[in-house]
Design an enzyme around this catalytic site. Structure first.
Site, PDB file in Angstrom:
ATOM      1  N   SER A  13       0.845  -1.199   0.000  1.00 43.27           N
ATOM      2  CA  SER A  13       0.000   0.000   0.000  1.00 43.27           C
ATOM      3  C   SER A  13       0.876   1.243   0.000  1.00 43.27           C
ATOM      4  CB  SER A  13      -0.894   0.018   1.236  1.00 43.27           C
ATOM      5  OG  SER A  13      -1.403   1.329   1.407  1.00 43.27           O
ATOM      6  N   HIS A  23      -1.315  -1.467  -4.125  1.00 48.73           N
ATOM      7  CA  HIS A  23      -2.565  -1.094  -3.456  1.00 48.73           C
ATOM      8  C   HIS A  23      -2.607   0.421  -3.273  1.00 48.73           C
ATOM      9  CE1 HIS A  23      -6.062  -1.978  -0.916  1.00 48.73           C
ATOM     10  NE2 HIS A  23      -5.607  -1.061  -0.070  1.00 48.73           N
ATOM     11  N   ASP A  25      -4.753   3.561  -1.875  1.00 43.73           N
ATOM     12  CA  ASP A  25      -5.815   3.929  -0.941  1.00 43.73           C
ATOM     13  C   ASP A  25      -6.305   5.350  -1.182  1.00 43.73           C
ATOM     14  OD1 ASP A  25      -6.047   1.636   0.885  1.00 43.73           O
ATOM     15  OD2 ASP A  25      -3.960   2.089   1.390  1.00 43.73           O
ATOM     16  N   MET A  66      -8.904   8.194  -0.028  1.00 45.45           N
ATOM     17  CA  MET A  66      -9.746   8.574   1.128  1.00 45.45           C
ATOM     18  C   MET A  66     -10.318   9.962   0.925  1.00 45.45           C
ATOM     19  SD  MET A  66      -7.197   7.450   4.162  1.00 45.45           S
ATOM     20  CE  MET A  66      -6.587   5.780   4.320  1.00 45.45           C
ATOM     21  N   HIS A  96      -8.396   1.053  -3.849  1.00 44.92           N
ATOM     22  CA  HIS A  96      -9.297   0.854  -2.713  1.00 44.92           C
ATOM     23  C   HIS A  96      -9.966   2.189  -2.412  1.00 44.92           C
ATOM     24  CE1 HIS A  96      -9.483  -0.131   1.917  1.00 44.92           C
ATOM     25  NE2 HIS A  96     -10.682  -0.057   1.371  1.00 44.92           N
ATOM     26  N   MET A 115     -12.054   4.465  -0.426  1.00 39.82           N
ATOM     27  CA  MET A 115     -12.706   4.745   0.865  1.00 39.82           C
ATOM     28  C   MET A 115     -13.404   6.096   0.723  1.00 39.82           C
ATOM     29  SD  MET A 115      -9.639   3.341   3.262  1.00 39.82           S
ATOM     30  CE  MET A 115      -8.467   3.431   1.929  1.00 39.82           C
ATOM     31  N   MET A 148     -11.528  -5.860   5.774  1.00 39.45           N
ATOM     32  CA  MET A 148     -10.652  -4.930   6.494  1.00 39.45           C
ATOM     33  C   MET A 148     -10.285  -5.550   7.845  1.00 39.45           C
ATOM     34  SD  MET A 148      -9.990  -2.342   4.592  1.00 39.45           S
ATOM     35  CE  MET A 148      -9.037  -1.468   5.827  1.00 39.45           C
ATOM     36  N   ASP A 204      -6.517  -6.289   4.700  1.00 36.31           N
ATOM     37  CA  ASP A 204      -5.879  -4.974   4.655  1.00 36.31           C
ATOM     38  C   ASP A 204      -5.935  -4.331   6.030  1.00 36.31           C
ATOM     39  OD1 ASP A 204      -5.020  -2.424   4.030  1.00 36.31           O
ATOM     40  OD2 ASP A 204      -6.714  -1.929   2.728  1.00 36.31           O
TER      41      ASP A 204
END
Ligand code: DX5
Ligand code: ZN
Length: 221
Positions: A9, A34, A36, A38, A67, A69, A138, A176
């Protein structure tokens, strides 16, 4: 034979050297990257978005595992695909119409995953399971890197893996949050195949960290 995959990540990378560090994990044999995203609403923190993905797309051939979020990710799917996503994972809790969102990810032409937070039961996947390439369990509450794995989540992985085999679904199970050398074997034994690791890969010697992970779970080169 189970094919294990390691997905570093980049949230834990040094962003002043992002391209360089991506080259390192790729050269060391990481299987996916990965990414992320957000939004400060679905999770308390804000990370980065499309421009960063687009830039790093130019320096790596790895599978980009995005991913999301973010609240109502359906609003941005095409943009993330255009930026370079190869797979998009949305949160079940963030979608007012999960089935429609999953359908739209597939229509956008990339692999589709659904993620569940530690307090979300696997039953929320019921309507979409047959269409999924991946379920992300998660193992911390999403929002920040560097947290400790919540042990109950390992049980959830076990429960999901059992359920998957009893229903003959073929999605992979990804974990994760707080994954490291001390627990990756345990989550693999519980039934996960794809391991996200931020801190455990990017802190210290990246090359050695990736190699140690692969040795620990027997990831094929
Ligand atoms: C947490 C993110 C994770 C995070 C993992 O919300 O989804 O991908 O970067 O970081 P570590 O491995 O440090 O827990
Ligand atoms: Zn993540």
């Amino acid at each position: 034979m189970v094919m294990f995959k390691l997905a570093p990540s980049i949230l834990a990378a040094d962003f002043s050297k992002l391209g360089e560090q991506i080259h390192l994990v790729e050269a060391a044999g990481a299987d996916e990257l990965h990414i992320d995203v957000m939004d400060g609403i679905f999770v308390p923190s804000i990370s980065f978005g499309m421009p960063v993905i687009q830039s790093i797309r130019g320096v790596s051939k790895m599978f980009f595992d995005v991913h999301l979020m973010i609240t109502e990710p359906v609003r941005y799917l095409e943009e993330f695909v255009k930026a370079g996503a190869d797979g998009i994972t949305v949160h079940a809790e963030a979608c007012s119409d999960l089935k429609e969102t999953v359908k739209r990810v597939k229509e956008a032409g990339v692999k589709v995953g659904v993620s569940i937070k530690p307090d979300t039961p696997i039953s929320v996947l019921e309507d979409v399971e047959p269409y999924l390439d991946r379920v992300l369990v998660m193992t911390v509450n999403p929002g920040f890197g560097g947290q400790k794995l919540i042990p109950e989540c390992v049980e959830k992985v076990r429960e999901l893996a059992k359920h998957r085999s009893s229903c003959s679904f073929s999605y992979d199970i990804q974990v994760d949050g707080g994954i490291g050398l001390s627990n990756v074997r345990e989550v693999a034994d519980a039934g996960a195949e794809v391991f996200v690791a931020g801190t455990a890969v990017f802190r210290g010697n990246i090359l050695q960290n990736v190699k140690a992970f692969k040795e620990e779970v027997g990831v094929a080169d």
